[in-house]
Scaffold this motif. Sequence first.
Motif, PDB file in Angstrom:
ATOM      1  N   ASN A 109       0.912  -1.292  -0.113  1.00  0.00           N
ATOM      2  CA  ASN A 109      -0.223   0.026   0.197  1.00  0.00           C
ATOM      3  C   ASN A 109       0.808   1.197  -0.135  1.00  0.00           C
ATOM      4  N   ALA A 110       1.943   1.261   0.556  1.00  0.00           N
ATOM      5  CA  ALA A 110       2.966   2.698   0.860  1.00  0.00           C
ATOM      6  C   ALA A 110       3.284   2.463  -0.630  1.00  0.00           C
ATOM      7  N   LEU A 111       3.772   1.507  -1.413  1.00  0.00           N
ATOM      8  CA  LEU A 111       4.479   1.872  -2.679  1.00  0.00           C
ATOM      9  C   LEU A 111       3.592   2.073  -3.636  1.00  0.00           C
ATOM     10  N   ALA A 112       2.449   1.648  -3.421  1.00  0.00           N
ATOM     11  CA  ALA A 112       1.221   2.308  -4.342  1.00  0.00           C
ATOM     12  C   ALA A 112       0.895   3.932  -4.044  1.00  0.00           C
ATOM     13  N   ASN A 113       1.132   4.096  -3.113  1.00  0.00           N
ATOM     14  CA  ASN A 113       1.105   5.536  -2.689  1.00  0.00           C
ATOM     15  C   ASN A 113       2.017   6.467  -3.470  1.00  0.00           C
ATOM     16  N   LEU A 114       3.319   5.654  -3.312  1.00  0.00           N
ATOM     17  CA  LEU A 114       4.474   6.328  -3.850  1.00  0.00           C
ATOM     18  C   LEU A 114       4.695   6.176  -5.344  1.00  0.00           C
ATOM     19  N   LYS A 115       3.724   5.301  -5.962  1.00  0.00           N
ATOM     20  CA  LYS A 115       3.804   5.032  -7.257  1.00  0.00           C
ATOM     21  C   LYS A 115       5.127   4.450  -7.828  1.00  0.00           C
ATOM     22  N   ALA A 116       5.670   3.499  -6.585  1.00  0.00           N
ATOM     23  CA  ALA A 116       7.042   2.906  -7.024  1.00  0.00           C
ATOM     24  C   ALA A 116       6.595   1.597  -7.689  1.00  0.00           C
TER      25      ALA A 116
END
Length: 258
Positions: A201-208
């Motif tokens: 979820n964190a990576l999704a927010n960072l679009k990583a």
Amino acid sequence: MISGFLRCGRVKESLWCFERNPFQNVVSWTAAINGFVQNGLDLDAMKLFRRMLESDVTPNDVTFTSVVRASAHLCDSGLGMSIVGLIVKFGFEHNTSVCNSLITLSLRLGEIDFAQRIFDRMEKRDVVSWTAIFDMHVEMGNLKEARRIFEDMPERNEVSWSAMIARYSQSGNAEEAVELFHRMVQDGYYPNRSCFASIINALANLKALQSGKNIHGHVSKVGLEKDIFISSSLINFCLLYKPSILRCNCHTNSNKFF
């Protein structure tokens, strides 16, 4: 025999042995009380504790740990405070196990300040103490204080790492979640299901994208892709991109998290 019967849930047999024991002492009383608590008979445990005190038998730390746990299950603040008074009277207010139980009781009753005071006054803290006062600040959303306690903890485990990462991710602090995830892996801790879901979820927010692909490849390799929490996080991640992106080359760098 008392402990053995209670471990098997055979309460009547254990009471029969206890009542006919001619050498009742703190060990036998505590075994019966603790067994009642383990079998969910918290009120019966408290009644037996009262009988113990009336018999002039002095409780030990295990006795108090058991009755405090029973008080927590009963969610009785008045009873809990009475137990605290007895703990002080018998000189167990600095015992680590007893204090840990009191912290749990305080949190169950919503007495946050009291839980913090117990923790602050403890002469010796163990991983249970640190984790309890840490899962408290995390639940309260007090990230600054939770992070301070997290960094001060002499020993961390997967639960504390995962809780801190999850709270960062849920509160929109994606970069902090990723930074902490890096540290967790570098320190040799293996992420659990909850941690994987949080970091996705964190990576999704960072679009990583690339890091998300690596995580996706790893969870697929270890067979966690169908876990409900992880799969939900992956679906949310995929919504940011074409679904085919994560399906292709999922084996690439699958041994690495980033």
